[in-house]
Structure formats: C-alpha cells, structure tokens
Enzyme design. Structure first.
Site, PDB file in Angstrom:
ATOM      1  N   TYR A 134       0.685  -1.192  -0.177  1.00  0.00           N
ATOM      2  CA  TYR A 134       0.102  -0.032  -0.014  1.00  0.00           C
ATOM      3  C   TYR A 134       0.937   1.182  -0.019  1.00  0.00           C
ATOM      4  CZ  TYR A 134      -3.049   3.543   1.300  1.00  0.00           C
ATOM      5  OH  TYR A 134      -4.021   4.805   1.638  1.00  0.00           O
ATOM      6  N   GLU A 151      -2.942   7.610  -4.593  1.00  0.00           N
ATOM      7  CA  GLU A 151      -2.822   6.215  -3.962  1.00  0.00           C
ATOM      8  C   GLU A 151      -2.743   4.919  -4.963  1.00  0.00           C
ATOM      9  OE1 GLU A 151      -5.776   4.808  -0.712  1.00  0.00           O
ATOM     10  OE2 GLU A 151      -6.350   3.647  -2.424  1.00  0.00           O
TER      11      GLU A 151
END
Ligand code: GDP
Ligand code: MN
Length: 368
Positions: free
Chosen positions: A101, A189
């Site tokens: 992530y 992201e």
C-alpha cells in the site's frame, strides 16, 4: 473530484510508474477483442468511482478467454455499490507475489502532504489502520523543501520490503509524489502496488483532484471527458435567480434574499475560477426559466476574476432575448477593472451582498 482508474493509470504511467497493459472498452464485443489482443488471462475491471470494487463484485479475473464476452456482459448489466457500469478496463491478469500500500494525501490539520505506506496492501487503509496501525509507515513532506530520493527509500526500507526492491519502491513513491503535486491532488494512492515476476507495478490507481484547482487540470478534464461548464444547479419555486461563486456564498445569498422577503428561483454555483463564457452560460441558463423575474449575481472574486464576470454579464445582455434585470454584487480579485467595465456599459452594481439582495427583492416586488 475523483478520477477513474483508467485515467489515473495514464497519469501515473506518464510520470514513470509502471502499470499493466490494458485497454478501455464500452461493450462486451470490445472487451472480447481487447482480451484477444492481450492474448493472456485478463482482469475485467469496472470503471466506477467507488472504493472496494473487488469485494463488491466489480473485478472479474478471466482465465479462459472464451468467457470474456459473457463476463463482460454481466458486469455491464450490473451496479457496483449503486453505480452502473459504463466502461471496463481490460487488463492483463497479474501473477501477484505481494501487495503493498502506498499513498500520498493532504493532512489538513498538519498542513502538509503525508506519505503512508504499508507492506500489507490490498485492503482499504481504514481497515489497515484498524488491524495493524503499527505497520503503517508515515512520513510528512515539508512543502517548502524538496522530497528527496533517500527519504523515499527510507520509507520503503521502513515498510520492510526486500532489500533488492527498496530503490524501485522508493522511486515509485517519488514518482507518486510528483503526480500529487503536478495534478493538484488531495489523494494519490496505489493500492495494491504489486510485486510480480515481471517487476513492480500499480495494479490499482486512485487520484482525487482538489476541486478548487480543477480548472487548471485541462489534461484530466480532457481524458475524463468532463464538460467545462458543469454547474451545481438546483431549480427552486421562487422568482429570483441566485448565482454565486462557491456553494457557501450562493447559500448565503439565498439566505439574505429570504431575509428581505425574496424567494429564490435557483441555486447556481458557478464554482471557483469560472470563465467569462461560463458566467454567460450560467445567466442564460437561469433566465431560460420563465419564472425568473430578477437575477441576483453574487460574486466575491477569489480565483474568479471580477473583470471576467463583468464581461460575461455584458455578453449575455447583448445576446439574450429576454430582458431580465440583473442585480450584481461584485467585489474581490480585479474588482476595479470589473466595476469599470460595468460602469462604462451603464450598469449599476453593489459591493455589499446585503444591499444587492435588498435591491433584487425591491425590483422584483415593483414588477407585480
Ligand atoms: P478496488 O477493490 O476497487 O480497490 O480494486 P483493485 O484494483 O485494487 O483490486 C482489488 C483486488 O483485486 C486487488 O487487491 C487484487 O488482490 C485483485 N486484483 C486486481 N487486479 C488483479 C490482477 O490483475 N490479477 C490478480 N491476480 N488479482 C488482481
Ligand atoms: Mn484498490
């Protein structure tokens, strides 16, 4: 404003972040053809603006290419968390070894961008934060200093990725930061950033652009095909059209009008930095409503320039067939120039919202 995955991937790729080969399609036929072009198992990904598509059934992995048409047909007919599927991204299916992530977002209370990264990707950050908060690496970027390669590598090292990929993950974090700045993002992201035998790439891409900066992100508006004159517009039962720049100011204009006994016929927010052309379009739109007797244009220029507003008003008065009085409250950026343009054309204006609202109600009442 949130941007679709396929657009975000194009933007990411343009800044050097590797993404899997893919094609955007709008029909099951196109999906079938795209999959055959790829010639390997594919992932069919619904292009909807909601998180957690995978869990909601918006991502289908298809190994047998003869099943692509049917699977795509099902996806096109479905709704993912209430949003119907109009486009699919047909992407080479990845043989994923690990999912990481990585994100950059604006921490408003710290007034700085924050990089967050974690060795365990795939799930949503909220879930990650709940289950394993200690595993999330956080790094604030000083907006007055450059974000340096060694700092990005340090983040990768703290995440705990294998030594041999630290510099690659670090460089992707730097690339992502470049995206964040260049495209006026509030969030950029990659979840998951995946490790495969072919290398490291962004399997997903999320990009949210600051609404107040959207006007200068022309490349994104073009790829996403967003009309430039999209207003926040609500029709109301009254007879005085209220136009403002910014939702808060537009609402205050409505309140003020009600205070003096007027009834709003519209709520129309032209947004930040509206062009001369958009101002004209906004006025045209409200006066096309026959109930509208008076227009109350309430502008406090910030990004919006008062001279653009004044020219927009003049253009519409020249072009319009309906003769509707416009009460203008005009202050802020370039107000001298804007007020001069109006005065030269023989138009009056107010600088106080209160006076303008009073005047709009008075004119409206005198017309009965
Ligand atoms: P999201 O659910 O909207 O965040 O969509 P993602 O694009 O992140 O996909 C969700 C999950 O599906 C990922 O975390 C992966 O585990 C899986 N996934 C997505 N694309 C692929 C792919 O090409 N191959 C494989 N094996 N899994 C994938
Ligand atoms: Mn994702």
């Amino acid at each position: 404003m949130r941007i679709h995955e396929h657009t975000a991937k194009k933007i990411f790729q343009g800044e050097g972040i590797p993404v899997p080969p893919s094609q955007l399609v709008e029909t099951p036929q196109e999906a079938q053809k795209a999959a055959e072009n790829i010639g390997k198992p594919v992932a069919l990904k619904a292009q909807v603006l909601v998180g957690g598509r995978g869990k909601a059934g918006g991502i289908k992995l298809v190994d047998d290419l003869s099943q692509v048409y049917k699977t795509a047909e099902e996806l096109f007919g479905s709704k993912i968390k209430g949003e119907s599927v109009k486009k699919l991204l047909v992407e080479e299916k990845l043989d994923i070894k690990s999912e990481f992530y990585v994100s950059i977002s604006m921490d408003r209370s710290a007034r700085k961008p924050i990089v967050m990264a974690c060795l365990d990707g795939g799930m949503e950050i909220e879930e990650l934060a709940r289950e394993n908060p200690d595993k999330i690496v956080k790094h604030y970027v000083n907006p007055l200093e450059e974000f340096l390669p060694y700092q990005a590598r340090e983040i990768a090292r703290k995440m705990g990725v294998e030594n041999r990929i630290i510099s690659k993950v670090g460089s992707i974090i730097l690339d992502l930061f470049r995206v964040f700045k260049k495209y006026d993002a509030t969030t950029a992201e990659i979840n998951p950033l995946v490790l495969t035998d072919e290398g490291i790439m962004a399997a997903d891409a999320k990009l949210i652009i600051d609404d107040d900066a959207f006007y200068r992100q022309k490349k994104i508006a073009e790829i996403e095909n967003i009309p430039k004159d999209k207003f926040a517009y609500v029709k109301l039962p009254g007879n005085i059209a209220v136009i403002g720049n910014g939702a808060g100011l537009t609402l205050s204009g409505m309140d003020m009008l009600k205070l003096f006994g007027g009834e709003p016929a519209t709520f129309l927010d032209i947004g930040g930095g509206a062009s001369e052309e958009n101002i004209s379009k906004a006025i045209q739109l409200v006066i096309s409503n026959e109930n509208v007797k008076v227009v109350f244009l309430n502008v406090l220029g910030g990004i919006t320039r008062a001279d653009d507003v004044a020219r927009g008003v003049l253009n519409v008065l020249k072009a319009s067939e309906r003769d509707v009085p416009i009460v203008i409250r005009l202050t802020g950026t370039n107000e001298d120039e804007g007020q001069r343009i109006l005065a030269e054309a023989g138009l009056s204006f107010e600088t106080s919202m209160e006076e303008a609202a009073k005047k709009a109600v008075k004119i409206c009442n005198s017309m009965d």
